[in-house]
Write a protein that holds these residues in place. Sequence first.
Motif, PDB file in Angstrom:
ATOM      1  N   THR A  52       0.825  -1.211   0.000  1.00  0.00           N
ATOM      2  CA  THR A  52       0.000   0.000   0.000  1.00  0.00           C
ATOM      3  C   THR A  52       0.860   1.263   0.000  1.00  0.00           C
ATOM      4  O   THR A  52       0.673   2.152  -0.841  1.00  0.00           O
ATOM      5  N   GLN A  56       1.245   4.063  -3.036  1.00  0.00           N
ATOM      6  CA  GLN A  56       0.818   5.436  -2.775  1.00  0.00           C
ATOM      7  C   GLN A  56       1.968   6.417  -2.985  1.00  0.00           C
ATOM      8  O   GLN A  56       1.764   7.535  -3.499  1.00  0.00           O
ATOM      9  N   ILE A  59       2.228   7.050  -6.658  1.00  0.00           N
ATOM     10  CA  ILE A  59       1.146   7.939  -7.101  1.00  0.00           C
ATOM     11  C   ILE A  59       1.430   9.375  -6.681  1.00  0.00           C
ATOM     12  O   ILE A  59       1.288  10.317  -7.481  1.00  0.00           O
ATOM     13  N   ASN A  60       1.882   9.562  -5.444  1.00  0.00           N
ATOM     14  CA  ASN A  60       2.194  10.905  -4.953  1.00  0.00           C
ATOM     15  C   ASN A  60       3.319  11.543  -5.766  1.00  0.00           C
ATOM     16  O   ASN A  60       3.286  12.742  -6.069  1.00  0.00           O
ATOM     17  N   HIS A  86      -8.308   5.323   4.055  1.00  0.00           N
ATOM     18  CA  HIS A  86      -8.306   6.656   4.652  1.00  0.00           C
ATOM     19  C   HIS A  86      -9.740   7.197   4.611  1.00  0.00           C
ATOM     20  O   HIS A  86     -10.298   7.388   3.529  1.00  0.00           O
ATOM     21  N   GLN A  97      -8.254   2.918   0.154  1.00  0.00           N
ATOM     22  CA  GLN A  97      -6.967   2.423   0.636  1.00  0.00           C
ATOM     23  C   GLN A  97      -5.839   3.124  -0.108  1.00  0.00           C
ATOM     24  O   GLN A  97      -4.809   3.452   0.462  1.00  0.00           O
ATOM     25  N   LEU A  98      -6.027   3.307  -1.404  1.00  0.00           N
ATOM     26  CA  LEU A  98      -5.162   4.136  -2.234  1.00  0.00           C
ATOM     27  C   LEU A  98      -5.987   5.322  -2.706  1.00  0.00           C
ATOM     28  O   LEU A  98      -7.201   5.206  -2.862  1.00  0.00           O
ATOM     29  N   TYR A  99      -5.349   6.451  -2.959  1.00  0.00           N
ATOM     30  CA  TYR A  99      -6.115   7.625  -3.383  1.00  0.00           C
ATOM     31  C   TYR A  99      -5.300   8.455  -4.375  1.00  0.00           C
ATOM     32  O   TYR A  99      -4.071   8.383  -4.436  1.00  0.00           O
ATOM     33  N   LEU A 167      -9.260   1.929  -4.540  1.00  0.00           N
ATOM     34  CA  LEU A 167      -8.736   3.186  -5.077  1.00  0.00           C
ATOM     35  C   LEU A 167      -9.856   4.205  -5.120  1.00  0.00           C
ATOM     36  O   LEU A 167     -10.961   3.901  -5.572  1.00  0.00           O
TER      37      LEU A 167
END
Length: 392
Positions: A52, A56, A59-60, A86, A97-99, A167
């Motif tokens: 996770t 993330q 992605i960030n 989150h 969980q992922l964003y 996601l």
Amino acid sequence: MDYSSLLAIAAIGIAGAALFTAQQHKRPAHSCCHGLNVMDFGAKGDGVTDDTAAIQAAINAACKRRGGTVFFPYTENGYRVAAAAHDTIDGKPCRGQLYIPAGPFNIQLKGEHPCKLLYSYQVRPKNTSTVFKPTVFGTMTQNNTMIFSDWLPPEEHDPNARPWSILSTIEGTSCAGKFSVNQVSIANLEFRVKLDKELMYPRQSAVNLQNAARMNIQDSQFCLDDNVGDTELGKALQPNPNHTVGLMGPGDQNDNVVIRNAAVQGFRYGYVLGEHVVADYLYVHNCEEAVVFHDCSHLSMIHHIVAQHNQKVITTTRGTLFGHKPGPCFVQIDTVDIEGGHGIEPVVSQMTHGVFDPDNRLHGSVTWHVPWGKKEFAVEGGAHFKTTPFSN
């Protein structure tokens, strides 16, 4: 060729090698020819490690440079996402969980190769014969670049609440859809949600992109992590009190929503869509409602749907769902090919309606085809929606 010519050629080769090396050093960290590689951020893809945080971080990093591609190399066991979702990010609703961080980004999540679609979710009769062995149909194989979750979220029965998802985008402030990011694309990825084997339904959704102003999906699949009625389990999928979704698209006032060659399997709602949708080959299996529309003031068009073992195929929302307010739905669906699943478990997946539009909000048409079984396409409501059999 004389000795001096050979020396000149060698010098050119050395200079070229030096230039190539210099160019390599100029490449940004954590990059590859496909974009930012999640493994460069610590992801293992071994099916055991919790990836996770690494995913993330990738992605960030992509968003920090104002967009780009996050690349997932194929692995045999897939990328495990185990951390709890989150509830909020910076005080804004998320439940992923992922964003995807909020910002003016154009970001893509991409696997190594296009997904093989179709897993069978139905109960096959037990075979007591010692001679004949039935074909193993729909075994959960690993042919795709897969992100899977083994986190079981809390039950959420409120239709207006955000769904828990693997996601998610974050709620923003732009337009009626509360958009927070310019565009999210997904290609060549399979998202697997955990099936609660005690209750026999998923509590979580796969992907929620309701707060992306634009969405592009290609060669991807959104499903469960186990068959919902195999003979080994001896159970069948049950009606889901949680409002789970395979793929949720952008909310009202979106633009440029394109879906090509995608599959959803095993959720209460398969696809939840709005306006400006252009789709080609949507596959839906074992959903209580296969393709759901909330507001399509601007025309949405789908070329072909393959709907196998869904209780209701084409529906409109009844009241507000996930914050989507109900509106007129102008929809053109060229063709839908249906297997009703009558007489086959799970019972929740046996078809009752081809169109379920009790508020008569659908405007448009569909041509339907049932190759075998009960050749029917029951309609409730749908006063402004024309249904035509392709062949009977």
